[in-house]
Design a protein around this motif. Structure first.
Motif, PDB file in Angstrom:
ATOM      1  N   SER A  35     -41.202  -8.535 -94.033  1.00  0.00           N
ATOM      2  CA  SER A  35     -41.248  -8.022 -92.669  1.00  0.00           C
ATOM      3  C   SER A  35     -42.359  -8.682 -91.859  1.00  0.00           C
ATOM      4  O   SER A  35     -42.177  -9.024 -90.695  1.00  0.00           O
ATOM      5  CB  SER A  35     -41.456  -6.505 -92.683  1.00  0.00           C
ATOM      6  N   GLY A  36     -43.526  -8.867 -92.490  1.00  0.00           N
ATOM      7  CA  GLY A  36     -44.642  -9.463 -91.776  1.00  0.00           C
ATOM      8  C   GLY A  36     -44.358 -10.888 -91.347  1.00  0.00           C
ATOM      9  O   GLY A  36     -44.677 -11.288 -90.218  1.00  0.00           O
ATOM     10  N   ARG A  37     -43.738 -11.656 -92.222  1.00  0.00           N
ATOM     11  CA  ARG A  37     -43.444 -13.054 -91.872  1.00  0.00           C
ATOM     12  C   ARG A  37     -42.360 -13.149 -90.804  1.00  0.00           C
ATOM     13  O   ARG A  37     -42.426 -13.991 -89.911  1.00  0.00           O
ATOM     14  CB  ARG A  37     -43.052 -13.820 -93.118  1.00  0.00           C
ATOM     15  N   LEU A  38     -41.359 -12.262 -90.893  1.00  0.00           N
ATOM     16  CA  LEU A  38     -40.318 -12.263 -89.861  1.00  0.00           C
ATOM     17  C   LEU A  38     -40.910 -11.878 -88.505  1.00  0.00           C
ATOM     18  O   LEU A  38     -40.562 -12.470 -87.478  1.00  0.00           O
ATOM     19  CB  LEU A  38     -39.197 -11.305 -90.241  1.00  0.00           C
ATOM     20  N   ALA A  39     -41.792 -10.889 -88.493  1.00  0.00           N
ATOM     21  CA  ALA A  39     -42.432 -10.487 -87.239  1.00  0.00           C
ATOM     22  C   ALA A  39     -43.170 -11.667 -86.626  1.00  0.00           C
ATOM     23  O   ALA A  39     -43.072 -11.920 -85.411  1.00  0.00           O
ATOM     24  CB  ALA A  39     -43.387  -9.323 -87.484  1.00  0.00           C
ATOM     25  N   GLN A  49     -42.557 -14.849 -87.073  1.00  0.00           N
ATOM     26  CA  GLN A  49     -41.583 -15.826 -86.584  1.00  0.00           C
ATOM     27  C   GLN A  49     -41.006 -15.405 -85.235  1.00  0.00           C
ATOM     28  O   GLN A  49     -40.837 -16.228 -84.330  1.00  0.00           O
ATOM     29  CB  GLN A  49     -40.459 -16.001 -87.609  1.00  0.00           C
ATOM     30  N   ILE A  50     -40.698 -14.112 -85.095  1.00  0.00           N
ATOM     31  CA  ILE A  50     -40.140 -13.613 -83.834  1.00  0.00           C
ATOM     32  C   ILE A  50     -41.165 -13.747 -82.714  1.00  0.00           C
ATOM     33  O   ILE A  50     -40.833 -14.156 -81.591  1.00  0.00           O
ATOM     34  CB  ILE A  50     -39.664 -12.160 -83.999  1.00  0.00           C
ATOM     35  N   GLU A  51     -42.409 -13.434 -83.006  1.00  0.00           N
ATOM     36  CA  GLU A  51     -43.472 -13.579 -82.007  1.00  0.00           C
ATOM     37  C   GLU A  51     -43.605 -15.028 -81.552  1.00  0.00           C
ATOM     38  O   GLU A  51     -43.994 -15.307 -80.411  1.00  0.00           O
ATOM     39  CB  GLU A  51     -44.798 -13.089 -82.578  1.00  0.00           C
ATOM     40  N   ASN A  52     -43.265 -15.962 -82.447  1.00  0.00           N
ATOM     41  CA  ASN A  52     -43.354 -17.390 -82.124  1.00  0.00           C
ATOM     42  C   ASN A  52     -42.043 -17.962 -81.599  1.00  0.00           C
ATOM     43  O   ASN A  52     -41.889 -19.177 -81.521  1.00  0.00           O
ATOM     44  CB  ASN A  52     -43.820 -18.169 -83.357  1.00  0.00           C
ATOM     45  N   VAL A  62     -34.246  -4.528 -80.577  1.00  0.00           N
ATOM     46  CA  VAL A  62     -33.459  -5.671 -80.104  1.00  0.00           C
ATOM     47  C   VAL A  62     -34.422  -6.743 -79.610  1.00  0.00           C
ATOM     48  O   VAL A  62     -35.321  -6.474 -78.812  1.00  0.00           O
ATOM     49  CB  VAL A  62     -32.488  -5.246 -78.986  1.00  0.00           C
ATOM     50  N   THR A  63     -34.226  -7.959 -80.117  1.00  0.00           N
ATOM     51  CA  THR A  63     -35.083  -9.090 -79.752  1.00  0.00           C
ATOM     52  C   THR A  63     -34.272 -10.218 -79.097  1.00  0.00           C
ATOM     53  O   THR A  63     -34.787 -11.311 -78.894  1.00  0.00           O
ATOM     54  CB  THR A  63     -35.798  -9.634 -81.004  1.00  0.00           C
ATOM     55  N   VAL A  76     -42.491   0.286 -89.666  1.00  0.00           N
ATOM     56  CA  VAL A  76     -42.406   0.433 -88.215  1.00  0.00           C
ATOM     57  C   VAL A  76     -43.536  -0.306 -87.508  1.00  0.00           C
ATOM     58  O   VAL A  76     -43.387  -0.737 -86.359  1.00  0.00           O
ATOM     59  CB  VAL A  76     -42.382   1.936 -87.829  1.00  0.00           C
ATOM     60  N   ALA A  77     -44.668  -0.506 -88.171  1.00  0.00           N
ATOM     61  CA  ALA A  77     -45.803  -1.182 -87.544  1.00  0.00           C
ATOM     62  C   ALA A  77     -45.448  -2.607 -87.140  1.00  0.00           C
ATOM     63  O   ALA A  77     -45.931  -3.108 -86.108  1.00  0.00           O
ATOM     64  CB  ALA A  77     -47.006  -1.177 -88.480  1.00  0.00           C
ATOM     65  N   TYR A  78     -44.601  -3.284 -87.915  1.00  0.00           N
ATOM     66  CA  TYR A  78     -44.212  -4.648 -87.557  1.00  0.00           C
ATOM     67  C   TYR A  78     -43.310  -4.658 -86.328  1.00  0.00           C
ATOM     68  O   TYR A  78     -43.384  -5.572 -85.496  1.00  0.00           O
ATOM     69  CB  TYR A  78     -43.530  -5.341 -88.735  1.00  0.00           C
ATOM     70  N   VAL A  79     -42.472  -3.644 -86.189  1.00  0.00           N
ATOM     71  CA  VAL A  79     -41.638  -3.535 -84.993  1.00  0.00           C
ATOM     72  C   VAL A  79     -42.521  -3.299 -83.775  1.00  0.00           C
ATOM     73  O   VAL A  79     -42.337  -3.908 -82.717  1.00  0.00           O
ATOM     74  CB  VAL A  79     -40.593  -2.407 -85.152  1.00  0.00           C
ATOM     75  N   GLU A  80     -43.524  -2.432 -83.926  1.00  0.00           N
ATOM     76  CA  GLU A  80     -44.459  -2.170 -82.822  1.00  0.00           C
ATOM     77  C   GLU A  80     -45.207  -3.442 -82.444  1.00  0.00           C
ATOM     78  O   GLU A  80     -45.479  -3.694 -81.269  1.00  0.00           O
ATOM     79  CB  GLU A  80     -45.446  -1.066 -83.215  1.00  0.00           C
TER      80      GLU A  80
END
Length: 198
Positions: free
Chosen positions: A1-5, A7-10, A153-154, A22-26
């Motif tokens: 989850s942390g790595r996917l978060a 990647q999405i941020e980037n 949703v991203t 849920v913290a990664y979604v936040e």
């Protein structure tokens, strides 16, 4: 989850981000990469002790030095790994078990290590155990913090409608039936079985 978060941020082109924490979604929302209006908790995860041999009755059984190695997801970035380590600590066996821990990249990788014979046992998601060929024992959820699983949703605007439809499906009756089948705990549902085989 942390790595996917991360990647999405980037800017990784994912339409929906579902995380076991849920913290990664936040975090994704705070970075402006997710639509806050679509954020929802869809399930609570559970963890089990899994093996391809004899069933281990509880966490204290893992203190037996003959059970080695023991696979868990990497707690540095995997929520199920954090839950596994927390459970071992709360059961009072972490110090005995720590030298025998091996870390999978994620919870699926931890199960792969055990199912391939490269670990004698693993602490993994109930959802994976139910779908696997092995013995498992449910770990009481008082041994770890809730694994609140959330999604957001991203997608870019041109794909947002389809992504919202998928998110709605997960939270709808059919999606909830699928989640129950794989052992996820949903609000108002009874607790899942405590052990299983194949």
């Amino acid at each position: 989850s942390g790595r996917l978060a991360q990647q999405i941020e980037n800017g990784a082109p994912f339409d929906v981000f579902a995380s076991a924490d849920v913290a990664y979604v936040e975090r994704v929302i705070a970075a402006g990469a997710g639509d806050e209006r679509t954020r929802r908790t869809y399930a609570f995860g559970r963890i089990v002790i899994w093996s391809d041999g004899p069933r281990h009755p509880d966490l204290k059984a893992l203190a037996d030095p003959s059970i080695a190695p023991i696979a868990v997801a990497n707690p540095a970035h995997a929520p199920y790994g954090v839950a596994a380590v927390t459970a071992l600590r709360r059961a009072g066996v972490y110090d005995a078990v720590a030298p025998r821990l091996v870390y999978g990249e994620n919870v699926s990788d931890a199960l792969r290590l055990a199912s391939s014979g490269n670990a004698d046992a693993a602490i993994v998601a109930l959802s994976l155990a139910i779908a696997s060929d092995g013995d498992w024992t449910l770990i009481d959820d008082s041994f770890h913090d809730p694994l609140e699983q959330a999604l957001v949703v991203t997608a870019p605007p041109e794909r947002a409608a389809g992504a919202r439809g998928f998110a709605d499906f997960i939270g709808g009756p059919e999606g909830r039936r699928v989640m129950r089948r794989y052992g996820f705990l949903l609000p108002g549902d009874p607790a899942p079985a405590t052990a299983g085989r194949r």
